[in-house]
Design an enzyme around this catalytic site. Sequence first.
Site, mmCIF file in Angstrom:
data_model
loop_
_atom_site.group_PDB
_atom_site.id
_atom_site.type_symbol
_atom_site.label_atom_id
_atom_site.label_comp_id
_atom_site.label_asym_id
_atom_site.label_seq_id
_atom_site.Cartn_x
_atom_site.Cartn_y
_atom_site.Cartn_z
ATOM 1 N N HIS A 216 0.804 -1.210 0.000
ATOM 2 C CA HIS A 216 0.000 0.000 0.000
ATOM 3 C C HIS A 216 0.847 1.274 0.000
ATOM 4 C CE1 HIS A 216 -4.291 -1.534 0.616
ATOM 5 N NE2 HIS A 216 -3.551 -2.477 0.095
ATOM 6 N N SER A 220 0.002 -1.201 -6.451
ATOM 7 C CA SER A 220 0.148 -2.463 -7.179
ATOM 8 C C SER A 220 0.805 -2.254 -8.528
ATOM 9 C CB SER A 220 -1.238 -3.080 -7.412
ATOM 10 O OG SER A 220 -1.882 -3.317 -6.192
ATOM 11 N N LYS A 244 -14.362 -8.191 -8.269
ATOM 12 C CA LYS A 244 -13.545 -9.091 -9.094
ATOM 13 C C LYS A 244 -12.903 -10.167 -8.216
ATOM 14 C CE LYS A 244 -10.539 -8.983 -13.062
ATOM 15 N NZ LYS A 244 -10.131 -8.165 -14.195
ATOM 16 N N GLU A 288 5.440 -34.028 0.478
ATOM 17 C CA GLU A 288 4.205 -33.583 -0.154
ATOM 18 C C GLU A 288 4.515 -32.985 -1.522
ATOM 19 O OE1 GLU A 288 1.555 -34.861 1.375
ATOM 20 O OE2 GLU A 288 0.617 -33.039 2.100
HETATM 21 C C1 HEM Z 1 0.060 -21.607 7.354
HETATM 22 C C2 HEM Z 1 -0.912 -22.275 7.819
HETATM 23 C C3 HEM Z 1 -0.905 -23.787 7.998
HETATM 24 C C4 HEM Z 1 -0.427 -24.774 7.153
HETATM 25 C C5 HEM Z 1 0.214 -24.599 5.767
HETATM 26 C C6 HEM Z 1 -0.696 -26.048 7.813
HETATM 27 C C7 HEM Z 1 -0.387 -27.310 7.279
HETATM 28 C C8 HEM Z 1 -0.696 -28.525 7.869
HETATM 29 C C9 HEM Z 1 -0.499 -29.816 7.269
HETATM 30 C C10 HEM Z 1 0.107 -30.075 5.876
HETATM 31 C C11 HEM Z 1 -0.945 -30.756 8.151
HETATM 32 C C12 HEM Z 1 -1.001 -32.263 7.939
HETATM 33 C C13 HEM Z 1 -2.394 -32.646 7.473
HETATM 34 C C14 HEM Z 1 -2.581 -34.130 7.382
HETATM 35 O O1 HEM Z 1 -2.053 -34.746 6.453
HETATM 36 O O2 HEM Z 1 -3.275 -34.662 8.243
HETATM 37 C C15 HEM Z 1 -1.393 -30.072 9.325
HETATM 38 C C16 HEM Z 1 -1.888 -30.704 10.468
HETATM 39 C C17 HEM Z 1 -2.302 -30.039 11.611
HETATM 40 N N1 HEM Z 1 -2.361 -28.668 11.802
HETATM 41 FE FE1 HEM Z 1 -1.840 -27.249 10.439
HETATM 42 N N2 HEM Z 1 -1.285 -25.808 9.030
HETATM 43 C C18 HEM Z 1 -1.423 -24.445 9.191
HETATM 44 C C19 HEM Z 1 -1.962 -23.803 10.284
HETATM 45 C C20 HEM Z 1 -2.333 -24.422 11.485
HETATM 46 C C21 HEM Z 1 -2.721 -23.729 12.696
HETATM 47 C C22 HEM Z 1 -2.788 -22.223 12.851
HETATM 48 C C23 HEM Z 1 -3.009 -24.696 13.633
HETATM 49 C C24 HEM Z 1 -3.446 -24.554 15.086
HETATM 50 C C25 HEM Z 1 -3.917 -23.504 15.590
HETATM 51 C C26 HEM Z 1 -2.817 -25.981 13.018
HETATM 52 C C27 HEM Z 1 -3.037 -27.196 13.659
HETATM 53 C C28 HEM Z 1 -2.839 -28.438 13.075
HETATM 54 C C29 HEM Z 1 -3.095 -29.704 13.737
HETATM 55 C C30 HEM Z 1 -3.624 -29.912 15.151
HETATM 56 C C31 HEM Z 1 -2.753 -30.717 12.806
HETATM 57 C C32 HEM Z 1 -2.817 -32.236 13.040
HETATM 58 C C33 HEM Z 1 -4.121 -32.825 12.606
HETATM 59 C C34 HEM Z 1 -4.036 -33.370 11.213
HETATM 60 O O3 HEM Z 1 -3.027 -33.977 10.873
HETATM 61 O O4 HEM Z 1 -5.002 -33.214 10.475
HETATM 62 N N3 HEM Z 1 -2.399 -25.774 11.723
HETATM 63 N N4 HEM Z 1 -1.229 -28.705 9.141
#
Ligand code: HEM
Lengths: 430, 253
Positions: A216, A220, A244, A288
């Site tokens: 900002h 852009s 958009k 991945e």
């Molecule tokens: C930039 C944002 C985020 C990215 C790119 C991300 C990415 C991921 C990925 C790739 C997994 C594995 C999923 C699977 O195969 O099961 C995962 C699991 C998990 N994430 Fe995140 N995450 C993000 C934000 C968050 C935040 C903010 C929290 C908590 C406040 C969180 C909590 C969890 C938990 C508890 C799991 C384990 C459960 C599972 O495997 O499904 N994530 N995350």
Amino acid sequence: MAGLHKSEISNPVLNWIDSRLPIFTMIQKEYGVFPTPRNFNYFWNFGALAMINLVIMIATGIFLAMNYTPHATMAFDSVERIMRDVNNGWLLRYVHANGASMFFIVVYIHMLRSLYYGSYKAPRELLWILGVIILLLMMATAFMGYVLPWGQMSYWGATVITNLFSAFPIVGESIVTWLWGGYSVDNATLNRFFSLHYLLPFVLVGVVFLHVAALHVTGSNNPLGIDVKTPQDTLPFHPYYTMKDSVGICVYLLVFAILVFFAPNYLGHSDNYIPANPLVTPAHIVPEWYFLPFYAILRSVPDKLGGVLLMFGSIGVLAVLPWLDTSPVRSASFRPVYRILFWVLVLACVVLGIAGGKPAEGVWVWLSRVATAYYFLHFLVILPILGKFERPLPLPESISRAVLGRDGGFGGGGGGLMPGGAVAKPMEKA
Amino acid sequence: MNFVRVVAAAALLAFAVPASANAAAEEIKFPPQNWSFSGPFGTFDRASAQRGFQVYSEVCAACHTVKQAYYRDLKGIGLEPKEIEAIAAAVTIADIGDDGQPMERPGRPSDRFRSPFPNERAARAAYNGAYPADLSVIVKARAGGADQLYSLLVGYDKPPADMKIGDGLYYNKYFTGHQIAMPAPLSDGQVEYADGTRASVEQMSRDVTTFFAYIAEPESEVRKRLGVKVVLFLLFMTGITYAVKRRVWADVH
Ligand code: HEM
């Protein structure tokens, strides 16, 4: 009144707040009347999409964390419990897992857009560098998130990637032990990864804020890559770009929904439904999909330390790109040679992505080497030289001239707006 | 320059990459079967899944755990609450009594499927060090999915003449390395189906695979049904939003 902001908001309650904390004035200034180039194409949607994606990740993540157990003996079962017993837990988890993939799709397109239209060039260098930092944080977050379900790929992916640090001489082994919190990937590792996986997205929010704040200041870029000169070149952000962006958001959600509801495991690896087992190594350990190009670069070098350095270097060159590209012209639409080399670079990245998913043998190793070589050649050699020799096409006088010399469409790719068109106009009339 | 179209193609390619990456790890091809539950509108064939549950209880349950599943999950394959209670009650569950001593009691719908072994080590001890995998998510845990499980069950055969089969191992066309520690679990007529279906190896394999596909994703029918609604809603929203956007932009170009 002294010390109060002079608010123009008419609602008395909002006015009271705005006089003391002018957030409504700010929103109006930055997202309401904010002057935005009038010729964006749909590639300018992807920043907004990334922001929404981050919010979706945090929202689903917080609810997942309420039901997830970060312990080596319980993590896998707790994720299955989320899938089966938590109300709509399957939805939360599939949105979160596929949301990570969507996030990378969106951000990669966002970055390609910047590369094509030269958005990284002055005066937007810092904006671009903040973007590279966002990419690094996303990668760290996604990597640690993938470890949390504690399946076979979680465990072995974590082992392979953390082990990379052992390539550094002298301190390498100690760094790895320090990262693991022990002598192998284990409960201590899982716990710290969970803690950091929860923390980093909020750091991301902070860096994204700076990214947008920097945007900002400079304003852009646009598909023509020329500066905004007069108010005729711009439109107020609202309602033009709010609308958009809304179209883009709907399409994005559509793709996202199809993945989540009909192919929720398509982008994942089946081995991650096998509980982690330190005694059984999977036949092929693959990260991945969004890490595959980097994985290919890593494996293209026979030497471990060399591979690690190149892998980090592949992101490092992006950070200094504003100074590597010596051409004063931003948009590839006016750079006939760069326009072709851009697609060669994209091809190299796609080849790296495919090779990264194959076993490191035979032709795949050679393809990764060629693509890796081109990747670095492109940034380190070609771009610095090209800017000096390439003869850019003549740039249009202004955005409004270029746009008004053409009818309908939605802002069109810059390519269609050849300056020749603007010049040809008077001749047609004659 | 057709940036838009090329990027769309690249995005599609990006989607194809992980699929091919997985395929690379899998040299054995599993003949694709027609499953009632595949596709965006697929549902589980209830009768087949119920027969599959019978095969699981009478055969597989002797060796394999299905730790993530509860008896109450059987509702999803069309069993009535009374039937589920009876099925659970017929199983003996180890528990701790009110006096704090170990005791056994009849199962309840809220119990998880009974495990044949107290732990993995006991299972390995019984099978020469091989571990009969937990079957809760087996269909999701193999790249070939349901086709792979089905193929494995019908894939027992005489080994080729030049192949030496190790002690306690059996030849199977569809197992990596072709030597598996699981003896052929099914033979013609092994179970007696109440609905009169002939219990051929193929039939039982098909039924038990349908059952395990359900157990791996008990949410799948709900998920797909919700998905259809969400996609229709989003299509509608996309249309409306695009129309409004055109209106808003009409005056600027
Ligand atoms: C930039 C944002 C985020 C990215 C790119 C991300 C990415 C991921 C990925 C790739 C997994 C594995 C999923 C699977 O195969 O099961 C995962 C699991 C998990 N994430 Fe995140 N995450 C993000 C934000 C968050 C935040 C903010 C929290 C908590 C406040 C969180 C909590 C969890 C938990 C508890 C799991 C384990 C459960 C599972 O495997 O499904 N994530 N995350």
